[in-house]
Design a protein around this motif. Sequence first.
Motif, mmCIF file in Angstrom:
data_model
loop_
_atom_site.group_PDB
_atom_site.id
_atom_site.type_symbol
_atom_site.label_atom_id
_atom_site.label_comp_id
_atom_site.label_asym_id
_atom_site.label_seq_id
_atom_site.Cartn_x
_atom_site.Cartn_y
_atom_site.Cartn_z
ATOM 1 N N ARG A 18 6.036 15.261 -2.400
ATOM 2 C CA ARG A 18 4.935 13.904 -2.880
ATOM 3 C C ARG A 18 4.055 14.314 -4.565
ATOM 4 O O ARG A 18 3.817 13.290 -5.224
ATOM 5 C CB ARG A 18 3.765 13.517 -1.897
ATOM 6 C CG ARG A 18 2.474 12.205 -2.039
ATOM 7 C CD ARG A 18 1.522 12.855 -1.472
ATOM 8 N NE ARG A 18 1.534 14.366 -0.649
ATOM 9 C CZ ARG A 18 0.193 14.526 -1.101
ATOM 10 N NH1 ARG A 18 -0.696 13.313 -2.724
ATOM 11 N NH2 ARG A 18 -0.919 15.777 -1.298
ATOM 12 N N GLN B 282 3.484 11.872 -7.379
ATOM 13 C CA GLN B 282 3.130 11.191 -8.469
ATOM 14 C C GLN B 282 2.874 11.804 -9.307
ATOM 15 O O GLN B 282 2.337 10.984 -10.049
ATOM 16 C CB GLN B 282 1.706 12.194 -7.413
ATOM 17 C CG GLN B 282 1.760 11.301 -6.507
ATOM 18 C CD GLN B 282 0.119 12.394 -5.117
ATOM 19 O OE1 GLN B 282 -0.009 13.262 -5.899
ATOM 20 N NE2 GLN B 282 -0.177 11.025 -4.635
ATOM 21 N N ARG C 143 -1.149 -1.173 -5.710
ATOM 22 C CA ARG C 143 -1.345 -0.619 -5.073
ATOM 23 C C ARG C 143 0.269 0.287 -4.865
ATOM 24 O O ARG C 143 0.945 0.159 -5.452
ATOM 25 C CB ARG C 143 -1.245 -0.211 -3.222
ATOM 26 C CG ARG C 143 -2.758 -0.694 -2.070
ATOM 27 C CD ARG C 143 -2.915 -1.214 -1.084
ATOM 28 N NE ARG C 143 -1.772 -2.415 -0.895
ATOM 29 C CZ ARG C 143 -1.438 -2.704 0.429
ATOM 30 N NH1 ARG C 143 -2.061 -1.973 1.476
ATOM 31 N NH2 ARG C 143 -1.294 -3.603 0.526
ATOM 32 N N ARG D 129 5.085 5.980 -1.915
ATOM 33 C CA ARG D 129 5.243 6.677 -1.119
ATOM 34 C C ARG D 129 5.196 7.528 -0.081
ATOM 35 O O ARG D 129 6.184 7.112 0.358
ATOM 36 C CB ARG D 129 3.161 6.014 -0.450
ATOM 37 C CG ARG D 129 2.651 5.525 -1.040
ATOM 38 C CD ARG D 129 1.631 4.147 -0.413
ATOM 39 N NE ARG D 129 2.045 2.730 -0.029
ATOM 40 C CZ ARG D 129 1.455 2.386 0.594
ATOM 41 N NH1 ARG D 129 0.932 2.665 0.934
ATOM 42 N NH2 ARG D 129 2.693 1.346 1.068
#
Length: 424
Positions: A139, A143, A189, A193
């Motif tokens: 993650r 990111q 958004r 993810r």
Amino acid sequence: MTAVDFGDSIDVLERSIFQPLPSAWTWMCGGDSMAAVQRVALETTETTWTVVDRSFQLVEPVESFLEYGRQLDYRPNTTRAYAQSLAQWWSFLEDTDTLWNAVKLSDFGDFVASLRQRSQFDSIRQIKPQRLRSSNTVRLRVQVVMSFYSYQAACGVEAAPFLWQQGQRTSGRYLGFLDHISRRTPQKRATVRIRTTTKSLPLLSPLTIDALQAAEAHYEASRGEWVGDLRYRLLWALLAETGMRIGEALSLQHRDWNTSRGTQTATISIVSRPHPHGLAAKSGEREIHVGSRLDRLYADYVWWLCDAGADAVMIDWDSSYIFCNVKKPPLFAPMRPESVYAHLDLMKRQDLDLPAEATPHWFRHTHATALLLTGTPVHVVSRRLGHANVQTTMNTYGHVTESAELEALANWRAYVEGWERPNA
């Protein structure tokens, strides 16, 4: 050393031992090397990092993003972490012959898979597969890549517009008490993810912390002096009682320690200033109150340094570093964090109940957990740790107050009785 020109802040690109080495796949098949992180020396004697491609050319889109972070005063270690993630992304693009500004959503899926497998080569079949990377690590890497594309989009570059979609704002773990009256405007958004799981925080029990300090140095009343390395006893006590990062503790100078005077509580000032070893106050400048026991230990440590001859060597005591070399040259020069980690590894060999994975950062988690278990408000803990906002504290330690099992770890209330922790 080769002179290059890619920004006002970067002047010299050092190759030598920092030149990326070919991967195992390159060595076997004779292909090109991979994109890699490159150390860069600045005129200010500071160090930063950038990314070079497989032909050792500067990756200009990545460099512009990293330079933007430097202008925002990102720390060298943060820049290095960003560069490492982007070097992996660029290697993936080179290996798949994909242009960075012509990527598809499926490319990000393949990239995530390569991160989990720790390899970007589908042709490789290992006899003993490596352990998959954790979702938290994946993650963080993803990111950084998405932040890179967000920056490029803000600069007007049409690349990967599918990474964000318009959607209604959703609540997180923490909301302000006036959030219900705020205007609900659509916000972007992230499309990509990574699901992560909340891991239990690594903690040290009070008995372990006390045993570690006692093993470092103890006071012999018959001799009227400390026996052992009082420097490390002070360091562990400081980390346990203040929750400082190891870089912040090693950056302290004697002028930063404000001893108590009368009714005034002793405080320690965290100040951002250049450090010979590149350390920095990552959690920002702040003032931390400490108890009388820790303040007295620091006073004993000052005399301990004088007995070792520091007063004859340190020309300017105020600007000298508190934690310094006392056994190896250069004497009384600032300590390196590598020395602290190596020393802690040596202490693990003793019968102190120290976990093999323990690091100095465990003291920070332990400190925050102890404060929350004793009822200290979250905003006070946040300010003491130097977090940018309360949300960061809640995301990291929000589950502490909800777990009754942690209270069985030790009698925290008695342990932190002597800590000074006012609202400031």
